[in-house]
Design a protein around this motif. Structure first.
Motif, PDB file in Angstrom:
ATOM      1  N   ALA B 261       0.838  -1.210   0.000  1.00 14.76           N
ATOM      2  CA  ALA B 261       0.000   0.000   0.000  1.00 14.76           C
ATOM      3  C   ALA B 261       0.874   1.262   0.000  1.00 14.76           C
ATOM      4  O   ALA B 261       0.566   2.237  -0.683  1.00 14.76           O
ATOM      5  CB  ALA B 261      -0.942  -0.021   1.201  1.00 14.76           C
ATOM      6  N   VAL B 263       3.720   1.539  -1.440  1.00 14.87           N
ATOM      7  CA  VAL B 263       4.169   1.674  -2.826  1.00 14.87           C
ATOM      8  C   VAL B 263       3.113   2.434  -3.638  1.00 14.87           C
ATOM      9  O   VAL B 263       3.425   3.400  -4.341  1.00 14.87           O
ATOM     10  CB  VAL B 263       4.425   0.286  -3.469  1.00 14.87           C
ATOM     11  CG1 VAL B 263       4.598   0.404  -4.988  1.00 14.87           C
ATOM     12  CG2 VAL B 263       5.656  -0.384  -2.846  1.00 14.87           C
ATOM     13  N   PHE B 264       1.839   2.029  -3.511  1.00 17.73           N
ATOM     14  CA  PHE B 264       0.786   2.622  -4.352  1.00 17.73           C
ATOM     15  C   PHE B 264       0.363   4.013  -3.861  1.00 17.73           C
ATOM     16  O   PHE B 264      -0.240   4.771  -4.619  1.00 17.73           O
ATOM     17  CB  PHE B 264      -0.415   1.688  -4.456  1.00 17.73           C
ATOM     18  CG  PHE B 264      -0.053   0.401  -5.134  1.00 17.73           C
ATOM     19  CD1 PHE B 264       0.498   0.412  -6.408  1.00 17.73           C
ATOM     20  CD2 PHE B 264      -0.217  -0.818  -4.499  1.00 17.73           C
ATOM     21  CE1 PHE B 264       0.872  -0.761  -7.031  1.00 17.73           C
ATOM     22  CE2 PHE B 264       0.151  -1.999  -5.110  1.00 17.73           C
ATOM     23  CZ  PHE B 264       0.702  -1.976  -6.381  1.00 17.73           C
ATOM     24  N   MET B 265       0.681   4.342  -2.603  1.00 13.43           N
ATOM     25  CA  MET B 265       0.420   5.705  -2.119  1.00 13.43           C
ATOM     26  C   MET B 265       1.593   6.625  -2.480  1.00 13.43           C
ATOM     27  O   MET B 265       1.589   7.796  -2.120  1.00 13.43           O
ATOM     28  CB  MET B 265       0.195   5.713  -0.603  1.00 13.43           C
ATOM     29  CG  MET B 265      -1.048   4.962  -0.137  1.00 13.43           C
ATOM     30  SD  MET B 265      -2.607   5.528  -0.885  1.00 13.43           S
ATOM     31  CE  MET B 265      -2.984   6.959   0.160  1.00 13.43           C
TER      32      MET B 265
END
Lengths: 303, 303
Positions: B261, B263-265
């Motif tokens: 998460a 990484v994707f934020m």
């Protein structure tokens, strides 16, 4: 409420925030699958049939069908693949090509209301694909790139989404029949790939009132443990408002993630789908161990 | 930008949307752990030490310390547990009790700026806990229930969050030192548990400008495959804007979900933390299989 309806002669699939997440099975695609490409080119559709059945059995709600093979008559192969898939499964299809003549052939062969995959924001594509979508009363995926490429600015990609929706309406395609693909870029190369996508998903839903879809595996390109990355990304995108994805339903962890996300979005009444999937997985696991012990016994007897 | 700062004599932990997600390790809590409860009651803190080390080794950024054991002198045990944990690990602590005297004893024993877990919206709790938080210049978790219980209406729970933040400010506690817990209810019983929580997380962040936290495992109470549900829920809450959680860092899939998460934020530069965690997991896995083959060999030799 946003609602995109797809259909086959016997099934209706509804896509929208009030419905469980829709999985579009991605397997029937010869890109990167040499055997499948060679077979389809030789008019052998056995693997296409098997892939169709396996994906629906696993839980796919819609199947994507692509016949992009170099040096073949793509319109003819795509039309035949569409006919064959419709003869073995009942789910609606997504007709997938970058060749307009192939889309047309696929649409002509299809029974029901399919999804067209896809149109971009490029002038030329809009003018060629949208009239076909309108003629066959299909739905269409609108990808947020155009002549200038793929912008890293979410506002630019949102602008392309808006243009696609407006152009579709000008051809008589209602906006609920457009699904916007905000484009999942590889997060290993583009640090903002996730946040940009979540932002576009929210804006498209709130400001344009249309559904979003994406290919969920490109995001993890080049990184280790892609399964975990893809599952986490998908649940975060669902939380942001994404309503369907083109992905591999045969990957159990992805499928379970989608079902768990449905639970938390309040879309799985009494957690029935979740409970059913857990029972199935348990049966499969115990079935496998029976097979395994069978195999071991056979091996021993042979000695 | 929202930023809550916790500290020990040697470490600072920053919580906020611009920082990687913060995991508060939940293990040092005798509730439901009979052995630990009996040992702590007998002034034996060996397991507390081991749990502290294991959680930090696994990746916890903060540790929760609770000594809620029936019939013991909770203030004395909590203060001792705080001293002992601070003697073996360097991370800041969350001092956890429903007994005001125990919170006071824990705060007096603590070196640095801790988190107080917790205050509710109940008048009586606000009046007793907030002065302590102000006196020790700590941060505090504000739970969104009050005398009327836990509302299923997100607007009511948001109203309690607002009241807690305002009351804290009236005691001189800056709002960045309040973390709101929107309360994760069991989704098996309350169908809207997920959507309600996501809504509160978004509103608290946008309208109050404060951080949110929650206990991430209650959500899956009573359902099968809780690990998968908890991981999916956590990633969806992070996507909605949650910045830390009280959870078990020893559950590898939860830890990996949090890193994915991040990484994707966009909070894991060059995916360094993700890559490091994958290498660690690979080493651990290969280490285990070495152990396993060793054990098998030993067994064979014994025969």
């Amino acid at each position: 409420m946003i609602e995109t309806i797809l259909s086959s002669p016997t099934q209706v699939v509804k896509i929208g925030p009030q419905h469980p997440f829709v999985i579009i099975g991605e397997r029937i695609n010869p890109t990167g699958r040499k055997k499948l490409a060679a077979e389809m080119a030789a008019w052998d559709f056995e693997r296409v049939r098997a892939d169709a059945l396996a994906q629906v059995e696993a839980g796919a709600h819609v199947l994507d069908v692509n016949a992009g093979i170099p040096l073949v008559d793509e319109p003819a192969v795509l039309a035949e693949a569409v006919r064959i898939v419709q003869s073995v499964v009942q789910v609606p299809l997504s007709i997938d090509s970058s060749v307009v003549a192939a889309l047309q052939a696929g649409l002509a062969a299809y029974q029901g209301k399919p999804l067209v995959n896809s149109v971009t924001g490029e002038q030329d594509r809009l003018e060629k694909v949208l009239p076909l979508v309108a003629q066959y009363k299909a739905a269409v995926i609108g990808i947020t790139n155009d002549e200038t490429g793929i912008s890293e600015d979410p506002a630019v990609r949102f602008g392309i989404a808006k243009k696609i929706v407006e152009r579709a309406e000008s051809y008589g395609i209602p906006r609920e029949d457009v699904l916007i693909d905000p484009l999942a870029m590889p997060v290993g190369a583009v640090r903002t790939a996730g946040t940009t996508l979540f932002t576009i998903v929210r804006r498209v839903r709130e400001e344009l009132g249309v559904n979003t879809v994406c290919g969920a595996s490109n995001i993890s390109f080049g990184l280790p443990n892609r399964t975990m990355l893809n599952a986490t990304f998908l649940s975060m995108a669902i939380s942001a408002g994404m309503t369907c994805a083109i992905t591999n339903p045969l990957e159990e962890s992805l499928l379970m993630t989608v079902l768990a996300a449905d639970v938390f979005m309040g879309l799985d009444e009494n957690c029935m789908a979740w409970l059913k999937a857990q029972r199935r997985a348990a049966r499969r696991a115990s079935g496998e161990s029976v097979d395994e012990s069978q195999r071991r016994r056979t091996r021993r007897e042979r000695r």
